[in-house]
Design a protein around this motif. Structure first.
Motif, short mmCIF file in Angstrom:
data_model
loop_
_atom_site.label_atom_id
_atom_site.label_comp_id
_atom_site.label_asym_id
_atom_site.label_seq_id
_atom_site.Cartn_x
_atom_site.Cartn_y
_atom_site.Cartn_z
N ASN A 4 0.82 -1.22 0.00
CA ASN A 4 0.00 0.00 0.00
C ASN A 4 0.85 1.26 0.00
O ASN A 4 0.47 2.28 -0.58
CB ASN A 4 -0.94 0.01 1.20
N LEU A 5 2.01 1.22 0.65
CA LEU A 5 2.92 2.37 0.62
C LEU A 5 3.65 2.43 -0.71
O LEU A 5 3.84 3.51 -1.28
CB LEU A 5 3.91 2.27 1.78
N VAL A 6 4.06 1.29 -1.23
CA VAL A 6 4.76 1.24 -2.52
C VAL A 6 3.87 1.79 -3.63
O VAL A 6 4.32 2.55 -4.50
CB VAL A 6 5.19 -0.21 -2.83
N HIS A 33 1.68 7.78 11.62
CA HIS A 33 2.16 8.48 10.42
C HIS A 33 2.03 7.61 9.17
O HIS A 33 1.70 8.10 8.09
CB HIS A 33 3.62 8.91 10.61
N TYR A 34 2.27 6.30 9.32
CA TYR A 34 2.11 5.39 8.18
C TYR A 34 0.67 5.38 7.70
O TYR A 34 0.40 5.46 6.49
CB TYR A 34 2.56 3.99 8.57
N ARG A 35 -0.27 5.27 8.63
CA ARG A 35 -1.69 5.22 8.26
C ARG A 35 -2.14 6.52 7.58
O ARG A 35 -2.89 6.50 6.61
CB ARG A 35 -2.55 4.94 9.48
N LEU A 36 -1.67 7.65 8.09
CA LEU A 36 -2.04 8.93 7.49
C LEU A 36 -1.43 9.07 6.10
O LEU A 36 -2.06 9.59 5.18
CB LEU A 36 -1.59 10.09 8.39
N THR A 37 -0.19 8.59 5.94
CA THR A 37 0.49 8.68 4.64
C THR A 37 -0.22 7.84 3.59
O THR A 37 -0.46 8.29 2.47
CB THR A 37 1.95 8.25 4.77
N THR A 38 -0.56 6.60 3.94
CA THR A 38 -1.22 5.73 2.97
C THR A 38 -2.66 6.16 2.70
O THR A 38 -3.22 5.83 1.65
CB THR A 38 -1.20 4.26 3.45
N ARG A 39 -3.26 6.88 3.64
CA ARG A 39 -4.59 7.43 3.40
C ARG A 39 -4.54 8.50 2.32
O ARG A 39 -5.36 8.52 1.42
CB ARG A 39 -5.16 8.00 4.70
N GLY A 40 -3.54 9.40 2.41
CA GLY A 40 -3.29 10.33 1.32
C GLY A 40 -3.80 11.74 1.56
O GLY A 40 -4.85 11.96 2.17
N VAL A 41 -3.01 12.71 1.06
CA VAL A 41 -3.37 14.13 1.15
C VAL A 41 -4.65 14.39 0.37
O VAL A 41 -4.88 13.82 -0.70
CB VAL A 41 -2.22 14.99 0.60
N LEU A 95 -6.58 15.74 5.96
CA LEU A 95 -5.18 15.49 5.62
C LEU A 95 -4.71 16.51 4.59
O LEU A 95 -5.16 16.52 3.44
CB LEU A 95 -5.02 14.07 5.08
N GLU A 96 -3.82 17.38 5.03
CA GLU A 96 -3.32 18.47 4.19
C GLU A 96 -1.82 18.36 4.05
O GLU A 96 -1.13 17.80 4.91
CB GLU A 96 -3.67 19.82 4.82
#
Length: 490
Positions: free
Chosen positions: A273-275, A353-361, A382-383
């Motif tokens: 999911n991060l990749v 932080h991982y969950r917020l990153t994979t959720r997306g801006v 998420l901004e």
């Protein structure tokens, strides 16, 4: 008592036989029927059939490998580096006094290898940043499982996540690909295969299970969360594929835990999911932005848990909230403990932080928090962090200790990304390899507090203080909760 029971059983059996006899069934026939009911015969064994296929007979992974292996490639990296005949020849001090007495530098070829995964038919390849990273311009060669070879170029690379995206240079050829699987569907115990090129021996497949999920204690970045597996991963496997039993990509193999250098059954992979975020960003020609929280998080410790009224040592406590930012707008407060993000349990700050990153801006996330012992749920927008202006950032160069350092004023977004407190001072954002700042040990996140006994409030102040060369540089550096006083000859 046992004699009475036996006597009653015998009477009951005789009575049943009498009833059967009255109903027209003979005594011997009735006796046989009664015994059959009392001790039924076992059913005849099922007839054994020849397995209908080789896969069923051998429980083979061959169909999965046939599907996945063509998309896993070998990544060969070559770069020209300078080598000196003397260990002192590259030292500026010795060269200043002795010139070329120690010999001229000579070029040599430095080679490295790893693995990669093709994720789009036009030749987008995912690998690890550490596979292609190094000094000097690199020549990258991609070798497919069918022995075809192509040149490749770097599209993007990220040191924090250890993800690099390459593009195969070809004349509109189509390549085999691996399809992404949702890594959140994995469970501990699921079977997985690791495919790569360990030790350069050629493409190799190993099998194992998912040993653990959301491992975050071993990474260098606050966005790194790993899948742990016992499938054998060795040097050269880096950048290779971790696939599930449907032949889909669930992770990119990246590192092992080993005391010998070989596989000891503890390997780690970057979740798909991060990749996928970085692949999509590369395809769209944009950089992946990490959502700006506007708050500083700390992992809950055993000592914290008791004071916060938690029944488990898990979660991320909000240590600070900026006056402006998404966290303040959402109503997050210092002392809140984040325990879930979008329904997923988070055990520490990195997992958040991982969950917020994979959720997306551009999207929203639901945070499950514990506030004063009571559960609450808040919605967080998420901004992206505000971009620093040209006056906020400088690349420093010159005859001073910070040569090669990129520094910035401490803005909310910068503070959030580097995990430091907002306030006066100038923070080191990055350090160029081989530079004076790198040799002196400056690291991203270091805050330059003073130079020559004078406080540093901005990059403008710092540039002014570095203009005049000193016989002895005195630099006060704040790293975490400690302050170091550095003395460097001018």
């Amino acid at each position: 008592m046992s004699r009475q029971i036996k006597k009653l059983s015998a009477l009951a059996a005789a009575g049943l036989l009498a009833v059967l006899a009255v109903s027209g069934i003979g005594r011997h026939e009735a006796s046989a029927q009664f015994l059959d009911n009392l001790f039924p015969k076992e059913a005849p064994p099922a007839r054994r059939e020849v397995p209908p296929s080789r896969e069923i007979a051998q429980y083979s992974y061959a169909p999965i490998v046939r599907k996945a292996a063509p998309a896993v490639v070998n990544v060969y990296v070559q770069r020209r580096v300078q080598a000196f005949s003397s260990p002192f020849a590259n030292d500026p001090f010795f060269r200043q006094f002795f010139g070329d007495a120690f010999g001229q530098p000579s070029e040599r070829i430095q080679s490295s290898l790893g693995s990669g995964v093709i994720v789009s038919p036009d030749g987008i390849v995912v690998t690890n940043t550490h596979v292609i990273r190094g000094r000097g311009e690199a020549e990258i060669r991609i070798a497919l499982s069918d022995k075809r070879e192509f040149d490749a170029k770097v599209v993007t690379q990220d040191d924090k996540t250890d993800i690099a995206i390459l593009k195969i240079e070809s004349d509109n050829q189509r390549f085999p690909t691996l399809e992404f699987e949702d890594s959140d569907t994995l469970e501990v115990g699921d079977m997985v295969l690791a495919i790569g090129n360990p030790f350069g021996v050629g493409q190799t497949v190993t099998s194992g299970i998912v040993s653990a999920l959301a491992r975050s204690e071993i990474g260098n970045s606050d966005t790194q969360v790993f899948i742990q597996t016992d499938a054998a991963i060795n040097p050269g496997n880096s950048g290779g594929a971790l696939v599930d039993m449907s032949g889909k990509l669930v992770g990119i193999n990246t590192m092992i835990f080993s005391q010998s250098g070989g596989s000891q059954g503890i390997g780690f992979a970057i979740p798909s999911n991060l990749v996928r975020l970085y692949v999509q960003g590369a395809a769209e020609g944009r950089k992946v932005e990490r959502p700006w929280l506007g708050a500083r998080l700390e992992t809950v410790t055993r000592d914290m848990a008791g004071g916060l009224g938690l029944d488990r040592v898990a979660g991320a406590v909000v240590a600070r909230v900026s006056d402006t930012g998404p966290a303040a707008s959402a109503g997050l407060r210092a002392g809140d403990v984040i325990v879930h993000v979008d329904g997923f349990e988070v055990t520490d700050a990195r997992a958040v932080h991982y969950r917020l990153t994979t959720r997306g801006v551009g999207r929203t996330a639901k945070l499950g928090i514990i506030r004063k012992g009571a559960p609450h749920e808040i919605e967080l927008s998420l901004e992206a962090a505000p971009q620093p202006s040209r006056d906020d950032v400088r690349n420093l160069a010159g005859q001073h200790p910070l040569d090669g350092a990129r520094v910035s004023n401490i803005l909310p977004g910068i503070a959030d990304e580097l995990g430091i407190d907002e306030g006066e001072g100038v923070v080191v954002v990055s350090v160029r390899r081989g530079s004076t700042a790198a040799r002196l040990g400056f690291l991203p996140g270091d805050v330059i507090a003073e130079v020559g006994g004078t406080s540093v409030a901005s990059v403008t102040d710092l540039e002014g203080l570095l203009t005049n060369r000193q016989r002895m540089w005195l630099v006060a550096v704040r790293r975490g909760d400690k302050v170091f006083n550095l003395q460097v000859p001018g």
